[in-house]
Scaffold this motif. Structure first.
Motif, PDB file in Angstrom:
ATOM      1  N   THR A 107       0.853  -1.190   0.000  1.00  0.00           N
ATOM      2  CA  THR A 107       0.000   0.000   0.000  1.00  0.00           C
ATOM      3  C   THR A 107       0.888   1.238   0.000  1.00  0.00           C
ATOM      4  O   THR A 107       1.767   1.375   0.849  1.00  0.00           O
ATOM      5  CB  THR A 107      -0.938   0.010   1.213  1.00  0.00           C
ATOM      6  OG1 THR A 107      -1.798  -1.136   1.142  1.00  0.00           O
ATOM      7  CG2 THR A 107      -1.793   1.270   1.224  1.00  0.00           C
ATOM      8  N   VAL A 108       0.657   2.128  -0.966  1.00  0.00           N
ATOM      9  CA  VAL A 108       1.559   3.261  -1.183  1.00  0.00           C
ATOM     10  C   VAL A 108       0.784   4.555  -1.346  1.00  0.00           C
ATOM     11  O   VAL A 108      -0.376   4.559  -1.783  1.00  0.00           O
ATOM     12  CB  VAL A 108       2.439   3.043  -2.438  1.00  0.00           C
ATOM     13  CG1 VAL A 108       3.268   1.773  -2.312  1.00  0.00           C
ATOM     14  CG2 VAL A 108       1.582   2.984  -3.697  1.00  0.00           C
ATOM     15  N   ASP A 109       1.418   5.658  -0.997  1.00  0.00           N
ATOM     16  CA  ASP A 109       0.911   6.993  -1.315  1.00  0.00           C
ATOM     17  C   ASP A 109       2.049   7.944  -1.651  1.00  0.00           C
ATOM     18  O   ASP A 109       1.843   9.134  -1.833  1.00  0.00           O
ATOM     19  CB  ASP A 109       0.068   7.561  -0.174  1.00  0.00           C
ATOM     20  CG  ASP A 109       0.834   7.672   1.141  1.00  0.00           C
ATOM     21  OD1 ASP A 109       2.073   7.484   1.143  1.00  0.00           O
ATOM     22  OD2 ASP A 109       0.194   7.931   2.172  1.00  0.00           O
ATOM     23  N   MET A 110       3.276   7.390  -1.738  1.00  0.00           N
ATOM     24  CA  MET A 110       4.463   8.203  -1.963  1.00  0.00           C
ATOM     25  C   MET A 110       5.491   7.376  -2.729  1.00  0.00           C
ATOM     26  O   MET A 110       5.623   6.174  -2.521  1.00  0.00           O
ATOM     27  CB  MET A 110       5.053   8.641  -0.620  1.00  0.00           C
ATOM     28  CG  MET A 110       6.124   9.696  -0.705  1.00  0.00           C
ATOM     29  SD  MET A 110       5.432  11.370  -0.786  1.00  0.00           S
ATOM     30  CE  MET A 110       4.674  11.522   0.830  1.00  0.00           C
ATOM     31  N   LEU A 111       6.219   8.028  -3.638  1.00  0.00           N
ATOM     32  CA  LEU A 111       7.322   7.357  -4.312  1.00  0.00           C
ATOM     33  C   LEU A 111       8.497   7.199  -3.350  1.00  0.00           C
ATOM     34  O   LEU A 111       8.501   7.748  -2.244  1.00  0.00           O
ATOM     35  CB  LEU A 111       7.750   8.150  -5.549  1.00  0.00           C
ATOM     36  CG  LEU A 111       6.714   8.308  -6.663  1.00  0.00           C
ATOM     37  CD1 LEU A 111       7.328   9.038  -7.855  1.00  0.00           C
ATOM     38  CD2 LEU A 111       6.148   6.959  -7.095  1.00  0.00           C
ATOM     39  N   ASP A 112       9.509   6.458  -3.779  1.00  0.00           N
ATOM     40  CA  ASP A 112      10.644   6.179  -2.903  1.00  0.00           C
ATOM     41  C   ASP A 112      11.419   7.425  -2.497  1.00  0.00           C
ATOM     42  O   ASP A 112      12.155   7.395  -1.510  1.00  0.00           O
ATOM     43  CB  ASP A 112      11.611   5.194  -3.577  1.00  0.00           C
ATOM     44  CG  ASP A 112      11.129   3.754  -3.496  1.00  0.00           C
ATOM     45  OD1 ASP A 112      10.008   3.542  -2.994  1.00  0.00           O
ATOM     46  OD2 ASP A 112      11.857   2.852  -3.956  1.00  0.00           O
ATOM     47  N   ASP A 113      11.268   8.515  -3.244  1.00  0.00           N
ATOM     48  CA  ASP A 113      12.006   9.729  -2.888  1.00  0.00           C
ATOM     49  C   ASP A 113      11.429  10.422  -1.656  1.00  0.00           C
ATOM     50  O   ASP A 113      11.991  11.409  -1.159  1.00  0.00           O
ATOM     51  CB  ASP A 113      12.055  10.711  -4.068  1.00  0.00           C
ATOM     52  CG  ASP A 113      10.665  11.198  -4.505  1.00  0.00           C
ATOM     53  OD1 ASP A 113       9.672  10.936  -3.791  1.00  0.00           O
ATOM     54  OD2 ASP A 113      10.578  11.839  -5.570  1.00  0.00           O
TER      55      ASP A 113
END
Length: 283
Positions: A107-113
């Motif tokens: 589950t994501v809401d942000m890129l790796d940066d």
């Protein structure tokens, strides 16, 4: 009778208030879903689906569901920038695929940066692709892959014959696949090539009858072992003095051009295969 009328009025008031309250209740959240087919790389035998589910809080759950994974092995997975044909840096790390179940759920809401927010809508247009690797100790070996977002293929394609020229037995096809973002995946598939050789390939201006024409677009060299070449085409080649120009799938299937596949980088004068494309194949 008067008392009954008062009670009836009160009851109707309660019903009326209840109806108004129901009208103000938001409907239950129903997030959207997007599914991509994940294809095996080489002879890995690993394939399946990547499913993107929109969540109520704005995050996205990405589920990889693969067949053919290896029990006892965790398969690292990532979303990369660009198309698979181009290659690119990691944009988003996914939870490894469990080789026992073939499942990864992230589950994501942000890129790796940690600076770039990513939503379901963003991912639908994202310039990216998914790689699934053999293991953490063997990241160079890919077992499965798929383009996502704007790089998804629409299903529209156009194929052209590439005929034998100077090297006996080498011939095949060039297939132009339309992407959702309007760019083109150019696939060359040749028979008769040999392992250890690489064959430079280009789209030239003009027709075979008018050859030689200037190079318009440089394609990925054909691998002699597989006879394959995959190139993402979005621009014509530039020069030192001038940038290339944007070219879409619709432009390419009407382009006044032809494809040359050469014997090698050291022997461009010898042609392995050749064929007209675009406007030159319309009779």
């Amino acid at each position: 009778m008067k008392k009954f009328g008062i009670l009836l009025f009160a009851f109707l008031g309660i019903v009326s208030c209840s109806d108004d309250d129901d009208a103000n209740v938001d409907p239950p959240f129903e997030g959207e879903t997007k599914k991509y087919d994940v294809s095996a790389v080489g002879e890995s035998g690993v394939s399946g689906t990547a499913i993107f589910d929109e969540n109520e809080d704005g995050s996205v759950t990405i589920t990889l569901d693969l067949d053919g994974t290896t029990a006892g092995v965790m398969h690292p997975a990532h979303i990369h920038y660009n198309s698979a044909a181009e290659g690119g840096e990691i944009a988003l790390s996914l939870d490894p695929v469990d080789g026992d179940t073939g499942i990864s759920e992230t589950t994501v809401d942000m890129l790796d940066d940690d600076q770039t927010e990513i939503s379901f809508e963003d991912l639908l247009e994202f310039d990216g692709y998914i790689n699934v690797h053999a293991s953490a100790d063997d990241l160079e070996t890919l077992v499965a892959q798929t383009d996502i977002g704007g790089n998804e293929l629409t299903g529209e394609s156009k194929s052209y014959d590439l005929a034998e020229v100077d090297i006996e037995g080498v011939s095949g096809t060039a297939t132009f696949h339309e992407r959702k973002n309007g760019e083109t995946l150019v696939e060359l598939d040749l028979e008769g090539t040999t392992e250890g050789n690489t064959h430079p390939a280009h789209i030239h201006m003009g027709s075979v009858a008018d050859a030689p024409g200037d190079i318009a677009i440089t394609l990925t060299s054909v691998d002699g072992a597989s006879g394959m070449s995959l190139t993402n085409v979005a621009m014509t080649d530039g020069t030192e003095e001038e940038d290339g120009t944007a070219v879409s799938y619709e432009d390419l299937i009407e382009y006044n051009g032809y494809i040359n596949v050469h014997a090698s980088a050291d022997d461009l004068a010898t042609l392995a295969a050749q064929g007209n494309i675009g406007a030159n194949t319309i009779w």
